[in-house]
Design a protein around this motif. Structure first.
Motif, PDB file in Angstrom:
ATOM      1  N   HIS A 122       0.827  -1.214   0.000  1.00 39.67           N
ATOM      2  CA  HIS A 122       0.000   0.000   0.000  1.00 39.67           C
ATOM      3  C   HIS A 122       0.861   1.265   0.000  1.00 39.67           C
ATOM      4  CE1 HIS A 122      -4.015  -1.535   0.113  1.00 39.67           C
ATOM      5  NE2 HIS A 122      -3.781  -2.307   1.164  1.00 39.67           N
ATOM      6  N   ILE A 123       1.840   1.311   0.874  1.00 44.26           N
ATOM      7  CA  ILE A 123       2.663   2.515   0.972  1.00 44.26           C
ATOM      8  C   ILE A 123       3.524   2.682  -0.277  1.00 44.26           C
ATOM      9  CG2 ILE A 123       4.676   1.524   2.119  1.00 44.26           C
ATOM     10  CD1 ILE A 123       2.982   4.840   3.065  1.00 44.26           C
ATOM     11  N   GLY A 124       3.959   1.582  -0.869  1.00 47.84           N
ATOM     12  CA  GLY A 124       4.737   1.655  -2.104  1.00 47.84           C
ATOM     13  C   GLY A 124       3.904   2.159  -3.262  1.00 47.84           C
ATOM     14  N   PHE A 125       2.672   1.643  -3.378  1.00 45.60           N
ATOM     15  CA  PHE A 125       1.768   2.043  -4.462  1.00 45.60           C
ATOM     16  C   PHE A 125       1.404   3.520  -4.356  1.00 45.60           C
ATOM     17  CE2 PHE A 125      -2.641   1.649  -6.447  1.00 45.60           C
ATOM     18  CZ  PHE A 125      -2.143   1.634  -7.753  1.00 45.60           C
ATOM     19  N   SER A 126       1.021   3.958  -3.158  1.00 42.78           N
ATOM     20  CA  SER A 126       0.624   5.355  -2.982  1.00 42.78           C
ATOM     21  C   SER A 126       1.815   6.299  -3.134  1.00 42.78           C
ATOM     22  CB  SER A 126      -0.022   5.555  -1.603  1.00 42.78           C
ATOM     23  OG  SER A 126       0.880   5.218  -0.557  1.00 42.78           O
ATOM     24  N   THR A 127       3.017   5.829  -2.807  1.00 41.97           N
ATOM     25  CA  THR A 127       4.211   6.661  -2.968  1.00 41.97           C
ATOM     26  C   THR A 127       4.512   6.903  -4.440  1.00 41.97           C
ATOM     27  OG1 THR A 127       5.170   5.890  -0.876  1.00 41.97           O
ATOM     28  CG2 THR A 127       6.683   6.836  -2.502  1.00 41.97           C
ATOM     29  N   TYR A 187       2.014  12.498  -9.043  1.00 42.56           N
ATOM     30  CA  TYR A 187       1.110  13.624  -8.795  1.00 42.56           C
ATOM     31  C   TYR A 187       1.897  14.912  -8.552  1.00 42.56           C
ATOM     32  CZ  TYR A 187      -2.861  16.165  -6.778  1.00 42.56           C
ATOM     33  OH  TYR A 187      -3.845  17.089  -6.523  1.00 42.56           O
ATOM     34  N   GLY A 188       2.953  14.805  -7.744  1.00 40.75           N
ATOM     35  CA  GLY A 188       3.778  15.976  -7.478  1.00 40.75           C
ATOM     36  C   GLY A 188       4.460  16.491  -8.733  1.00 40.75           C
ATOM     37  N   LEU A 189       4.968  15.574  -9.571  1.00 32.08           N
ATOM     38  CA  LEU A 189       5.612  15.976 -10.824  1.00 32.08           C
ATOM     39  C   LEU A 189       4.621  16.634 -11.767  1.00 32.08           C
ATOM     40  CD1 LEU A 189       7.914  12.873 -11.491  1.00 32.08           C
ATOM     41  CD2 LEU A 189       8.636  15.179 -10.823  1.00 32.08           C
ATOM     42  N   ALA A 190       3.392  16.119 -11.802  1.00 33.26           N
ATOM     43  CA  ALA A 190       2.365  16.717 -12.652  1.00 33.26           C
ATOM     44  C   ALA A 190       2.058  18.143 -12.200  1.00 33.26           C
ATOM     45  CB  ALA A 190       1.095  15.865 -12.617  1.00 33.26           C
ATOM     46  N   GLY A 191       1.976  18.338 -10.892  1.00 37.00           N
ATOM     47  CA  GLY A 191       1.733  19.679 -10.372  1.00 37.00           C
ATOM     48  C   GLY A 191       2.863  20.631 -10.703  1.00 37.00           C
ATOM     49  N   TYR A 192       4.102  20.133 -10.633  1.00 40.21           N
ATOM     50  CA  TYR A 192       5.262  20.965 -10.957  1.00 40.21           C
ATOM     51  C   TYR A 192       5.257  21.348 -12.430  1.00 40.21           C
ATOM     52  CZ  TYR A 192      10.110  22.514 -11.298  1.00 40.21           C
ATOM     53  OH  TYR A 192      11.242  23.257 -11.527  1.00 40.21           O
ATOM     54  N   ILE A 215       7.344  24.251  -6.159  1.00 41.88           N
ATOM     55  CA  ILE A 215       7.944  22.937  -5.946  1.00 41.88           C
ATOM     56  C   ILE A 215       7.722  22.432  -4.527  1.00 41.88           C
ATOM     57  CG2 ILE A 215      10.200  23.945  -5.343  1.00 41.88           C
ATOM     58  CD1 ILE A 215      11.459  21.476  -6.725  1.00 41.88           C
ATOM     59  N   GLU A 216       7.720  23.351  -3.534  1.00 46.49           N
ATOM     60  CA  GLU A 216       7.515  22.900  -2.159  1.00 46.49           C
ATOM     61  C   GLU A 216       6.097  22.359  -1.961  1.00 46.49           C
ATOM     62  OE1 GLU A 216       7.029  27.420  -2.290  1.00 46.49           O
ATOM     63  OE2 GLU A 216       8.410  25.890  -3.078  1.00 46.49           O
ATOM     64  N   SER A 217       5.125  22.970  -2.654  1.00 50.68           N
ATOM     65  CA  SER A 217       3.745  22.483  -2.582  1.00 50.68           C
ATOM     66  C   SER A 217       3.620  21.125  -3.261  1.00 50.68           C
ATOM     67  CB  SER A 217       2.792  23.484  -3.242  1.00 50.68           C
ATOM     68  OG  SER A 217       2.803  24.723  -2.562  1.00 50.68           O
ATOM     69  N   CYS A 218       4.345  20.933  -4.343  1.00 49.00           N
ATOM     70  CA  CYS A 218       4.320  19.656  -5.069  1.00 49.00           C
ATOM     71  C   CYS A 218       4.940  18.539  -4.233  1.00 49.00           C
ATOM     72  CB  CYS A 218       5.061  19.792  -6.398  1.00 49.00           C
ATOM     73  SG  CYS A 218       4.295  20.958  -7.550  1.00 49.00           S
ATOM     74  N   ILE A 219       6.035  18.850  -3.535  1.00 47.83           N
ATOM     75  CA  ILE A 219       6.673  17.854  -2.673  1.00 47.83           C
ATOM     76  C   ILE A 219       5.749  17.471  -1.523  1.00 47.83           C
ATOM     77  CG2 ILE A 219       8.591  17.447  -1.088  1.00 47.83           C
ATOM     78  CD1 ILE A 219      10.317  19.228  -2.903  1.00 47.83           C
ATOM     79  N   LEU A 220       5.118  18.481  -0.915  1.00 43.44           N
ATOM     80  CA  LEU A 220       4.199  18.217   0.188  1.00 43.44           C
ATOM     81  C   LEU A 220       3.003  17.403  -0.281  1.00 43.44           C
ATOM     82  CD1 LEU A 220       3.250  18.573   3.074  1.00 43.44           C
ATOM     83  CD2 LEU A 220       2.286  20.796   2.435  1.00 43.44           C
ATOM     84  N   ALA A 221       2.450  17.749  -1.445  1.00 42.28           N
ATOM     85  CA  ALA A 221       1.302  17.011  -1.981  1.00 42.28           C
ATOM     86  C   ALA A 221       1.678  15.558  -2.251  1.00 42.28           C
ATOM     87  CB  ALA A 221       0.796  17.672  -3.257  1.00 42.28           C
ATOM     88  N   GLY A 222       2.867  15.342  -2.805  1.00 40.81           N
ATOM     89  CA  GLY A 222       3.322  13.980  -3.050  1.00 40.81           C
ATOM     90  C   GLY A 222       3.460  13.190  -1.765  1.00 40.81           C
ATOM     91  N   ALA A 223       3.980  13.837  -0.720  1.00 40.29           N
ATOM     92  CA  ALA A 223       4.139  13.174   0.581  1.00 40.29           C
ATOM     93  C   ALA A 223       2.774  12.864   1.203  1.00 40.29           C
ATOM     94  CB  ALA A 223       4.953  14.055   1.515  1.00 40.29           C
ATOM     95  N   LEU A 224       1.830  13.793   1.069  1.00 42.11           N
ATOM     96  CA  LEU A 224       0.487  13.571   1.606  1.00 42.11           C
ATOM     97  C   LEU A 224      -0.190  12.396   0.903  1.00 42.11           C
ATOM     98  CD1 LEU A 224      -0.817  17.244   1.977  1.00 42.11           C
ATOM     99  CD2 LEU A 224      -0.232  15.659   3.823  1.00 42.11           C
ATOM    100  N   CYS A 225      -0.012  12.318  -0.410  1.00 41.86           N
ATOM    101  CA  CYS A 225      -0.577  11.204  -1.173  1.00 41.86           C
ATOM    102  C   CYS A 225       0.039   9.891  -0.715  1.00 41.86           C
ATOM    103  CB  CYS A 225      -0.343  11.425  -2.669  1.00 41.86           C
ATOM    104  SG  CYS A 225      -0.985  10.104  -3.718  1.00 41.86           S
ATOM    105  N   SER A 226       1.349   9.901  -0.528  1.00 37.50           N
ATOM    106  CA  SER A 226       2.052   8.688  -0.112  1.00 37.50           C
ATOM    107  C   SER A 226       1.544   8.178   1.232  1.00 37.50           C
ATOM    108  CB  SER A 226       3.556   8.977  -0.024  1.00 37.50           C
ATOM    109  OG  SER A 226       4.248   7.880   0.532  1.00 37.50           O
TER     110      SER A 226
END
Length: 250
Positions: free
Chosen positions: A7-12, A18-23, A29-40
């Motif tokens: 589960h954690i691997g898939f969501s990561t 998702y973060g790369l798409a936002g970027y 970039i800081e918002s994209c990193i945070l969004a990626g971490a939240l998704c993970s």
């Protein structure tokens, strides 16, 4: 059934994409990193109803540390002083760290309504209210990351409920218990949808609340007034604020 690592691997992986798409769309970039971490991390949210203590322990520890930080802009919008913000953050930490686990232990069952689409929506709405900031685009981007991570868990559970054995498709009893809109417990159904309704009203009214405390909320680079002006121009209606009485439109 998919385990913690799956589960954690898939969501990561989904969170990184998702973060790369936002970027690529031009978001900070800081918002994209945070969004990626939240998704993970949100990939483990549905397992808060698990009989195992690992998901609950990990998620409550993470949420207790991160949620108070995300709430700081909102505290500031209320005009709180630094001492009050620190106190509020400490109370939030204690409530999440020691209260959430007990609530899920007492009032949820594994693969109940917490494993459902409306629960995913409720988590998205709650994260929208938690995440502060004046740009609604960024708040929606980050809260959508939470929903994406949540849904990745449900999707993986459904995939794991189907297997191929000896050339035959085997469907387990758990099939359909993850991605669902309605469960067997009527009270759990009512409670879940009631939470969605309440959180929806709070989320819709939130920008007004922020403005009430003198914290200007905007949608991207456009203010509400600009949106109204554009809509009126598209409808062919003259805006009195753009052409005051006595001024000739050229």
């Amino acid at each position: 059934m998919a385990g913690f690592r799956e589960h954690i691997g898939f969501s990561t992986v989904i969170g990184i994409g998702y973060g790369l798409a936002g970027y690529q769309m031009g978001l900070p970039i800081e918002s994209c990193i945070l969004a990626g971490a939240l998704c993970s991390v949100s990939g483990m949210l549905p397992d808060l109803d698990s009989d195992s203590g690992t998901p609950v322990r990990e998620m409550t520890s993470f949420a207790a540390a991160v949620v108070p930080i995300l709430m700081v802009p909102r505290f500031e919008s209320y005009g709180w002083k630094p001492e009050m913000i620190a106190l509020g953050a400490a109370l939030l930490y204690a409530a999440i760290r020691f209260g959430v686990a007990e609530i899920f232990k007492r009032y949820t069952v594994h693969r109940g309504m917490w494993h459902s689409v409306p629960a995913c929506v409720a988590c998205g709405l709650l994260s929208f209210l938690i995440i502060g900031g004046e740009d609604l685009n960024l708040r929606l981007f980050k809260s959508s990351a939470v929903m994406l991570g949540f849904m990745s868990h449900l999707l993986l559970d459904e995939i794991w409920s189907v297997s191929l054995r000896s050339g035959r498709l085997n469907i387990k009893k758990s099939s359909g218990t993850a991605i669902k809109f309605w469960g067997k417990d009527n009270w759990a159904n009512f409670s879940t949808y009631a939470k969605v309704v309440v959180l929806s009203f709070l989320a819709v009214g939130d920008p007004m609340l922020m403005n009430h405390f003198g914290y200007e909320t905007r949608f991207g680079e456009q203010t509400a007034k600009q949106v109204i002006h554009r809509a009126m121009r598209m409808a062919g209606v003259n805006d009195a604020t753009e052409n005051p009485p006595g001024e000739v439109q050229r």
